[in-house]
Design a protein around this motif. Structure first.
Motif, PDB file in Angstrom:
ATOM      1  N   ALA A  78      52.634   1.714  62.431  1.00 59.26           N
ATOM      2  CA  ALA A  78      54.001   2.126  62.738  1.00 59.26           C
ATOM      3  C   ALA A  78      54.552   1.350  63.919  1.00 59.26           C
ATOM      4  N   LEU A 137      57.249   7.232  60.070  1.00 57.44           N
ATOM      5  CA  LEU A 137      58.148   6.382  59.302  1.00 57.44           C
ATOM      6  C   LEU A 137      57.906   6.676  57.829  1.00 57.44           C
ATOM      7  N   LEU A 149      63.625   2.676  55.227  1.00 59.35           N
ATOM      8  CA  LEU A 149      62.682   3.254  56.172  1.00 59.35           C
ATOM      9  C   LEU A 149      63.436   4.189  57.114  1.00 59.35           C
ATOM     10  N   ALA A 151      62.837   7.090  60.377  1.00 55.57           N
ATOM     11  CA  ALA A 151      61.975   7.729  61.374  1.00 55.57           C
ATOM     12  C   ALA A 151      62.301   9.218  61.421  1.00 55.57           C
ATOM     13  N   TYR A 195      61.331  -2.655  54.337  1.00 55.37           N
ATOM     14  CA  TYR A 195      59.941  -2.215  54.483  1.00 55.37           C
ATOM     15  C   TYR A 195      59.020  -3.018  53.580  1.00 55.37           C
TER      16      TYR A 195
END
Length: 343
Positions: A78, A137, A149, A151, A195
């Motif tokens: 991450a 994530l 992606l 968070a 990603y």
């Protein structure tokens, strides 16, 4: 940054030799927080000249305990992703994870967006370590069907569907749960599709192979110690020879792959990483086979460290997709010019 493995050992040794069952809510999470607090999570980023050193540290932690390595690898991955996506401002002092599994019956969708602030609905499956970490994530889907992606903060998740369906003996301590989202807040990281398209996606996949290698190496040391005693069993010595051949091949493959990534960090590493994962997976399976046959039941029953590694590693290896990965490797190889195997 040069990470002192001897200092790291002082945090890991007692944990790896613990005789008691692991408390999901305390020991593992506490050790991860200690590693973060001592900045043992600040590994060299992949592709910046010290990729091998990064993998050596992952292997070292995996040789201690694969449940810990699962959390540690996810957290350090991450951190690398956030760096690659120019989002290190999100880091804080949290323990992070990365969850990108996309089974057909569990999908997370972005249902509202205000700049980088998004709202999520749906489910995310296979969230390993969700009981022990702070932030993650995850991949979520936009209206144009691209993975974005995001968070998230675990305290803000609507519901954690607990572990009653998690019946694993191996890797039991990092129980994978499904998370449910209902207008859950998150922060978009990077661009849609980034990603999977970024070079670091495959670099991270090779880091998993380094964990496989570290656990296999730790099991192999039990056999080496057994054969170093007076009057060793010649059958055990034969098994040790087979283990050495397997591990040396895998070790060389990891060294070669790390050097390749450091030479061309922006290149598509899918072929070299698929190859090294296949090599390390096969080596680990050989180690499990030969060490078990050579040592018999004793270490499985009397060594907590050996028993845990032996139960955890076959489960952890299934992060490989087996024949699907081999088929993809073969498809790529068939498109290369002749001579790919020449010495």
């Amino acid at each position: 940054m040069s990470l002192d493995l001897n200092t790291l050992d002082s945090l890991l040794r007692t944990f790896s030799e613990r005789p008691q069952a692991l408390n999901l809510d305390s020991q593992l999470a506490e050790l991860m927080r200690a590693l973060v607090s001592c900045r043992f999570d600040h590994l060299p980023l992949p592709g910046q000249g010290q990729t091998l050193h990064r993998w050596q540290t992952l292997a070292h932690v995996a040789g201690c305990d694969l449940a810990l390595a699962k959390l540690y690898e996810g957290h350090t991955d991450a951190l690398a992703i956030l760096s690659e996506c120019d989002a290190t401002h999100l880091l804080g002092e949290a323990v992070w994870g990365v969850w990108a599994a996309e089974p057909p019956d569990a999908r997370t969708r972005i249902v509202a967006c205000d700049g980088d602030n998004v709202r999520l609905t749906g489910r995310k499956a296979w969230c390993s370590g969700a009981l022990q970490i702070d932030r993650a994530l995850i991949t979520a889907w936009t209206d144009d069907e691209q993975p974005q992606l995001v968070a998230i903060t675990l305290k803000q998740v609507s519901q954690r569907q607990q572990t009653d369906h998690w019946q694993a003996v191996g890797m039991a301590a990092t129980a994978s749960v499904a998370l449910a989202f209902d207008q859950t807040p998150g922060i978009a990281v990077g661009q849609p599709g980034q990603y999977l398209s970024r070079p670091g996606f495959w670099h991270g996949g090779a880091g998993i192979a380094a964990c496989w290698y570290g656990a296999a190496e730790a099991l192999a040391h039990y056999l080496r110690n057994h054969c170093s005693k007076p009057h060793p069993d010649p059958h055990a010595q034969a098994h040790l020879g087979a283990v050495d051949a397997a591990l040396c091949g895998a070790r060389a493959a990891l060294h070669e792959c790390a050097a390749w990534i450091d030479r061309q960090p922006a290149a598509d590493a899918s072929f070299v990483v698929r190859r090294v994962r296949a090599q390390v997976e096969q080596a680990a399976e050989q180690v499990i086979h030969h060490v078990g046959r050579a040592l018999g039941a004793t270490p499985f029953c009397r060594s907590s460290h050996f028993a845990r590694l032996s139960a955890d590693l076959p489960v952890f290896l299934r992060q490989s997709h087996a024949e699907r990965d081999l088929a993809a490797l073969g498809q790529q190889l068939a498109q290369l010019p002749a001579g790919a195997w020449q010495l």
